[in-house]
Design an enzyme around this catalytic site. Sequence first.
Site, PDB file in Angstrom:
ATOM      1  N   GLY A  14     -22.971   3.907 -28.572  1.00 50.61           N
ATOM      2  CA  GLY A  14     -23.504   5.033 -29.302  1.00 50.61           C
ATOM      3  C   GLY A  14     -24.559   5.808 -28.550  1.00 50.61           C
ATOM      4  N   ALA A  25     -18.629  12.546 -28.479  1.00 50.81           N
ATOM      5  CA  ALA A  25     -17.934  13.357 -29.479  1.00 50.81           C
ATOM      6  C   ALA A  25     -18.991  13.859 -30.452  1.00 50.81           C
ATOM      7  CB  ALA A  25     -16.879  12.536 -30.217  1.00 50.81           C
ATOM      8  N   SER A  62     -29.493   5.443 -22.521  1.00 54.53           N
ATOM      9  CA  SER A  62     -29.932   4.480 -21.505  1.00 54.53           C
ATOM     10  C   SER A  62     -29.208   4.702 -20.185  1.00 54.53           C
ATOM     11  CB  SER A  62     -29.698   3.050 -22.003  1.00 54.53           C
ATOM     12  OG  SER A  62     -30.473   2.767 -23.144  1.00 54.53           O
ATOM     13  N   GLU A 108       1.304   3.867   1.920  1.00 56.96           N
ATOM     14  CA  GLU A 108       2.053   4.264   3.107  1.00 56.96           C
ATOM     15  C   GLU A 108       3.222   3.322   3.375  1.00 56.96           C
ATOM     16  OE1 GLU A 108      -1.170   3.371   2.620  1.00 56.96           O
ATOM     17  OE2 GLU A 108      -2.153   3.555   4.574  1.00 56.96           O
ATOM     18  N   SER A 159     -18.551   9.266 -39.716  1.00 53.69           N
ATOM     19  CA  SER A 159     -18.262   9.806 -38.388  1.00 53.69           C
ATOM     20  C   SER A 159     -16.769   9.872 -38.084  1.00 53.69           C
ATOM     21  CB  SER A 159     -18.953   8.956 -37.317  1.00 53.69           C
ATOM     22  OG  SER A 159     -18.508   7.610 -37.372  1.00 53.69           O
ATOM     23  N   ARG A 200      -3.648   3.636 -27.790  1.00 47.83           N
ATOM     24  CA  ARG A 200      -2.564   3.692 -28.766  1.00 47.83           C
ATOM     25  C   ARG A 200      -1.898   5.061 -28.821  1.00 47.83           C
ATOM     26  NH1 ARG A 200      -7.037   1.820 -30.991  1.00 47.83           N
ATOM     27  NH2 ARG A 200      -7.351   3.654 -32.320  1.00 47.83           N
ATOM     28  N   CYS A 251      -5.111   1.175   6.534  1.00 47.74           N
ATOM     29  CA  CYS A 251      -5.899  -0.012   6.887  1.00 47.74           C
ATOM     30  C   CYS A 251      -5.404  -0.592   8.204  1.00 47.74           C
ATOM     31  CB  CYS A 251      -5.821  -1.046   5.772  1.00 47.74           C
ATOM     32  SG  CYS A 251      -4.182  -1.767   5.512  1.00 47.74           S
ATOM     33  N   HIS A 289       0.843  -1.183   0.000  1.00 47.13           N
ATOM     34  CA  HIS A 289       0.000   0.000   0.000  1.00 47.13           C
ATOM     35  C   HIS A 289       0.885   1.242   0.000  1.00 47.13           C
ATOM     36  CE1 HIS A 289      -3.828  -2.122   1.730  1.00 47.13           C
ATOM     37  NE2 HIS A 289      -3.418  -2.635   0.595  1.00 47.13           N
TER      38      HIS A 289
END
Length: 376
Positions: free
Chosen positions: A299, A157, A305, A55, A171, A210, A78, A53
């Site tokens: 899309g 976009a 949704s 720390e 597109s 990429r 923790c 972790h």
Amino acid sequence: MSTESPLDDHWMQRALTEAKAGYPSPNPHVGAVVAAGETLVAVGHHERAGEDHAEVAALKAAGGGAKGATLYVTLEPCNHEGRTGPCTQAILRAGIKRVVIGCADPNPNVQGGGIDFLRANGVEVIIGPWTRDAEKAIAPWTKFVTLGLPYVSLKLALSLDGRIATRTGASRWVTGPEARARVHTLRAEHDACAVGIGTALTDDPRLTVRDAPGLSPVRVVFDTKLRLPTSSKLAQTAKTSPTWVIAGTDAPTSVEDQLVDLGLEIVRVHQTAEGRVDLRSALERLASLGIVSMMVEGGAELAGSFLAGRFADDLHAFVAPTLFGPRGRPGAVDWAGPDVPEQAPRLIEPTWELCGDDAHVFGLIDYEGIAERAER
């Protein structure tokens, strides 16, 4: 009596910067700094799940310099045994006299008590006033451990007049190379990136990282009827880039066998009354498979949704200074939408930046303020 130091803000900001490093999912991003007054002794972050972790990494780097120093850590240390030992014990062994914490541990499944344990053992503990920044750094993980759902970023976009393609359906590309590179950076910050089957069929994307440094996320296709072609880039590269297809329970098994042979994983979930994949069931299943954060890239129907179900947590919209006209493909989000502007979800304290020639606006999505705005 615990007191703040004028240096606390400086070193906590350094710890918050350190927290951005690493690939710790499904654990949270955490950063730590060991400092003696104005002297930086060591820094550390949680690199990967199962490794030290933040720390502990900082304390190991500090060595004997940690004795009597202050530890700054963005999340409460923790106090339980997991894949690694309790960080509180490491703090005591190192001789740290003071611990400054960004925010308390929100995990309801862990009996933490790190703050109480340290104080009971004579360590001075300060909490905040950086809580908001510290909580923001672990927001995806907090949703994951408290609600059992991935944190969802919605990426759009679109043209200046709100279109995602021309009247012919072209597109590529709506936005410029700088914006596309920024999207790749965002991909690398998420465990998964997702598209709907419509986008997969139309654009045949690769969904890999990429044009920016970082690892490619798990690729997810929401495909109720299993229409993803075996010839698609996603299917053809599934053995080198993990690809999951979220399908309905009645999708054809013959197609599943072909996709599985190519290396894809088929995740079947419940369907809605309209015959579509049930988003909550899908998200719960993705969380159970270790997906803490996911970026939805298209899309328009899938984006709609996620907004209609209030499953999207933040938004990244890239707006190009171009016009596709009224016969261009529908807007970036396909949903019923609000009746009046006051009922519309909106971004909280949005940030606007230029990304090449395009505008990048991003921020948390506010759903809860809808009723309040409608009353005004």
